[in-house]
Structure formats: C-alpha cells, structure tokens
Design a protein around this motif. Structure first.
Motif, short mmCIF file in Angstrom:
data_model
loop_
_atom_site.label_atom_id
_atom_site.label_comp_id
_atom_site.label_asym_id
_atom_site.label_seq_id
_atom_site.Cartn_x
_atom_site.Cartn_y
_atom_site.Cartn_z
N GLU A 188 107.53 17.53 37.42
CA GLU A 188 106.53 16.49 38.05
C GLU A 188 107.26 15.10 38.47
OE1 GLU A 188 104.47 14.05 34.44
OE2 GLU A 188 103.50 16.05 34.97
N LEU A 189 106.72 14.36 39.35
CA LEU A 189 107.38 12.97 39.83
C LEU A 189 106.20 12.14 39.96
CD1 LEU A 189 110.03 11.48 40.77
CD2 LEU A 189 109.23 12.11 42.93
N LEU A 190 106.38 10.95 39.24
CA LEU A 190 105.39 9.90 39.37
C LEU A 190 105.93 8.66 40.46
CD1 LEU A 190 102.83 8.43 38.52
CD2 LEU A 190 104.22 6.90 36.96
N ILE A 191 105.16 8.72 41.55
CA ILE A 191 105.67 7.85 42.56
C ILE A 191 104.92 6.58 42.37
CG2 ILE A 191 105.93 7.45 45.09
CD1 ILE A 191 105.60 10.41 45.66
N PRO A 192 105.55 5.37 41.82
CA PRO A 192 104.86 4.24 41.72
C PRO A 192 104.35 3.68 43.04
CG PRO A 192 107.10 3.84 41.28
CD PRO A 192 107.03 5.14 41.61
N ALA A 193 103.19 2.71 42.92
CA ALA A 193 102.87 1.90 44.31
C ALA A 193 103.88 1.09 44.77
CB ALA A 193 101.39 0.94 43.91
N SER A 194 104.79 0.66 44.07
CA SER A 194 105.72 -0.30 44.66
C SER A 194 106.74 0.78 45.34
CB SER A 194 106.61 -0.70 43.40
OG SER A 194 107.26 -0.07 42.47
N GLY A 195 106.89 1.93 45.12
CA GLY A 195 107.71 2.81 46.21
C GLY A 195 108.70 3.66 45.46
N THR A 196 109.71 3.31 44.99
CA THR A 196 111.03 4.06 44.57
C THR A 196 110.60 4.79 43.29
OG1 THR A 196 112.46 2.65 45.88
CG2 THR A 196 113.17 4.30 44.13
N PRO A 197 110.53 6.07 42.85
CA PRO A 197 110.34 6.60 41.81
C PRO A 197 111.75 6.89 40.93
CG PRO A 197 110.45 8.30 43.56
CD PRO A 197 110.73 7.02 44.18
N GLY A 198 111.43 7.47 39.58
CA GLY A 198 112.64 7.97 38.91
C GLY A 198 113.04 9.20 39.25
N ALA A 199 113.70 9.78 38.31
CA ALA A 199 114.21 11.28 38.50
C ALA A 199 112.81 12.28 38.10
CB ALA A 199 115.41 11.55 37.53
N PRO A 200 112.77 13.48 38.59
CA PRO A 200 111.93 14.39 38.15
C PRO A 200 111.76 14.76 36.73
CG PRO A 200 112.68 15.09 40.33
CD PRO A 200 113.65 13.84 39.78
N SER A 216 108.91 24.98 45.12
CA SER A 216 109.47 23.59 45.30
C SER A 216 108.89 22.79 46.28
CB SER A 216 111.15 23.97 45.65
OG SER A 216 111.20 24.53 47.16
N ALA A 217 109.18 21.42 46.24
CA ALA A 217 108.63 20.55 47.26
C ALA A 217 109.81 19.39 47.34
CB ALA A 217 107.31 20.13 46.58
N VAL A 218 109.59 18.77 48.48
CA VAL A 218 110.63 17.66 48.73
C VAL A 218 109.60 16.31 48.71
CG1 VAL A 218 112.01 16.45 50.20
CG2 VAL A 218 112.31 19.02 49.78
N CYS A 219 109.85 15.36 47.99
CA CYS A 219 109.21 13.99 48.03
C CYS A 219 110.13 12.87 48.76
CB CYS A 219 108.96 13.69 46.63
SG CYS A 219 107.71 14.82 45.71
N ALA A 220 109.68 12.20 49.47
CA ALA A 220 110.35 10.98 50.14
C ALA A 220 109.46 10.00 50.20
CB ALA A 220 111.00 11.76 51.35
N GLY A 221 110.41 8.75 50.70
CA GLY A 221 109.58 7.53 51.04
C GLY A 221 109.07 7.67 52.38
N PRO A 222 108.16 7.03 52.90
CA PRO A 222 107.59 7.14 54.12
C PRO A 222 108.51 6.80 55.47
CG PRO A 222 106.26 5.83 52.96
CD PRO A 222 107.39 5.77 52.02
N GLU A 223 109.80 6.09 54.95
CA GLU A 223 110.83 5.97 55.92
C GLU A 223 112.12 6.45 55.46
OE1 GLU A 223 110.09 4.30 58.87
OE2 GLU A 223 108.04 4.08 58.20
N LYS A 224 111.85 7.51 54.68
CA LYS A 224 113.23 8.25 54.13
C LYS A 224 113.99 7.45 53.34
CE LYS A 224 111.76 11.94 56.34
NZ LYS A 224 110.95 13.12 55.41
N GLN A 225 113.41 6.43 52.78
CA GLN A 225 114.27 5.19 51.99
C GLN A 225 114.75 6.15 50.65
OE1 GLN A 225 111.16 5.06 52.62
NE2 GLN A 225 110.31 2.85 52.80
N TRP A 226 114.28 7.06 50.06
CA TRP A 226 114.78 7.71 49.12
C TRP A 226 113.98 9.15 49.07
CZ3 TRP A 226 110.33 10.01 46.75
CH2 TRP A 226 109.24 9.23 46.87
#
Length: 225
Positions: A181-193, A162-172
C-alpha cells in the motif's frame, strides 16, 4: 469546374473523417461502461443532464458521466473488455475522456471507496487509470483498492498484481506489487510503499471484492474467513 467540384468533395470527405476520428478518440472503445451489479441506493449523472437519477442495471456510462452511491450502496461498472470498477458506500466517480487514442480508460475518484479489478496480462488500452486528488494510479493486471480521505489524501492498496502511482505531472512515481500500500498525502509526494494492512472497518468491503476478483478471473487468493 469538374476538378474543382471533385476537390471540394474530397476536402469535405477528409473533414468528415477527421471529425469522426476525433469523436472516436474522445471516447475510448472500452466505453461505455455498463452497470452490472447494484446494491443499495446509487445514482447516475449523464453528461448534459440537469440532475442525477437513480441507477439501474445495464445503464451505460461514457466520458463526462458520473456515478455515486449513498449510505449502504454498492455498484459495479464493467468496460467492454470486462475490467471492473466497484464503488463502495458514499462514493463518487466521474468517467473522463481519453487523453490518447490507445490510452487506458480514465476515471476520477471524487470521494469514498473504489476498487478496480483488471485481468492479468491486459494490454494498456484495456487497463484503467484512476485520478484521485494528488495521485494518478494506473491499474495493470491487479486488484486495487483506493480510499480518498476527507483531508484530500489517498490510500492506494494493491491486493494482488501491480499498479503504478504517480504525481499528476509525473513529479514522482512508485510501483506497487501486491500486497502493498501507499499513502499519498494531500501535499503530494509520498514515501515508499509498505506492506498492506486492512482496517477492521474495511474488512467486509475487502473480502467482498477479493471474492469477486477470484470468481471473475482477475486473480488474487481466497480471502480469510
């Protein structure tokens, strides 16, 4: 006079201890990481050095150092507790200073392919945190592949563990449990795994890492032939 001199000695000792502790906090005990496998062209840049130089087996990297591979290159770093950071072809990673004394080893994926393998049940100070563009990925006992795209987005693939993905400021925050898998777009907030899929162009890289994980005791299953 004696009391004044003794106070000065104590004060100087306290300052020395403080400086020593500060230096220890700046570089976690997991570092330096060591080059343990090397295939194809790869280079290191040591903090403060004027230029890159060819990497060699048993080279060590600490906070402020970087490593990169050229076309066809692969390199594996191991921390003191044996956690692995593997770079694929045309990839670059920087070793970051620790934010807190008991925090994980921190690296930044500048570009390319990265695989992080952390042994099951590893305590937080021996885990690995990857900063990659719009996301921060904390790898627990897992085998995790990351790929940074040209547009700045990041694909995170948890093959096992397991791994935890988060925004740089913990926005999500999103928790992935392999195989996801999880795609984190350049704009920031991703969808669900979503369920993990392996691109045919990456199948050789994934199989090599899965074999390494299984043989090294990091977990996972024997990859399909």
């Amino acid at each position: 006079m004696i009391k004044i001199m003794w106070a000065a000695v104590l004060g100087g000792t306290g300052l020395l201890v403080g400086l020593t502790a500060g230096s220890a906090w700046a570089q976690p005990k997991e570092l330096p990481a060591q080059v343990v496998t090397l295939g194809g062209p790869a280079e290191l840049h040591k903090k403060g050095a004027p230029a890159w130089r060819p990497a060699a087996l048993r080279d060590e990297l600490g906070a402020g150092d970087s490593v990169r591979t050229q076309v066809g290159g692969r390199i594996t770093l191991k921390t003191a507790s044996g956690q692995a950071v593997r770079l694929g072809s045309r990839s670059q990673v920087a070793i970051l200073a620790a934010e807190v004394e008991a925090g994980p080893t921190r690296v930044r994926l500048e570009n390319g392919w990265l695989w992080v393998a952390v042994s099951p049940n590893s305590p937080p100070p021996t885990q690995i945190e990857v900063r990659a563009g719009p996301g921060v990925v904390t790898v627990r006992g897992a085998g995790v592949g990351l790929r940074r795209a040209a547009d700045g987005g990041v694909l995170v693939q948890v093959h096992h563990g397991s791994a935890v993905c988060a925004g740089p400021e913990k926005q999500w925050e999103r928790t992935l449990t392999g195989p996801q898998e999880l795609l984190i777009p350049a704009s920031g907030t991703p969808g669900a795994p979503v369920p993990l899929t392996v691109d045919k162009l990456e199948s050789t890289w994934v199989k090599w890492n899965a074999d390494q994980d299984l043989a090294g005791g990091y977990g996972g299953a024997k990859p399909a032939p």
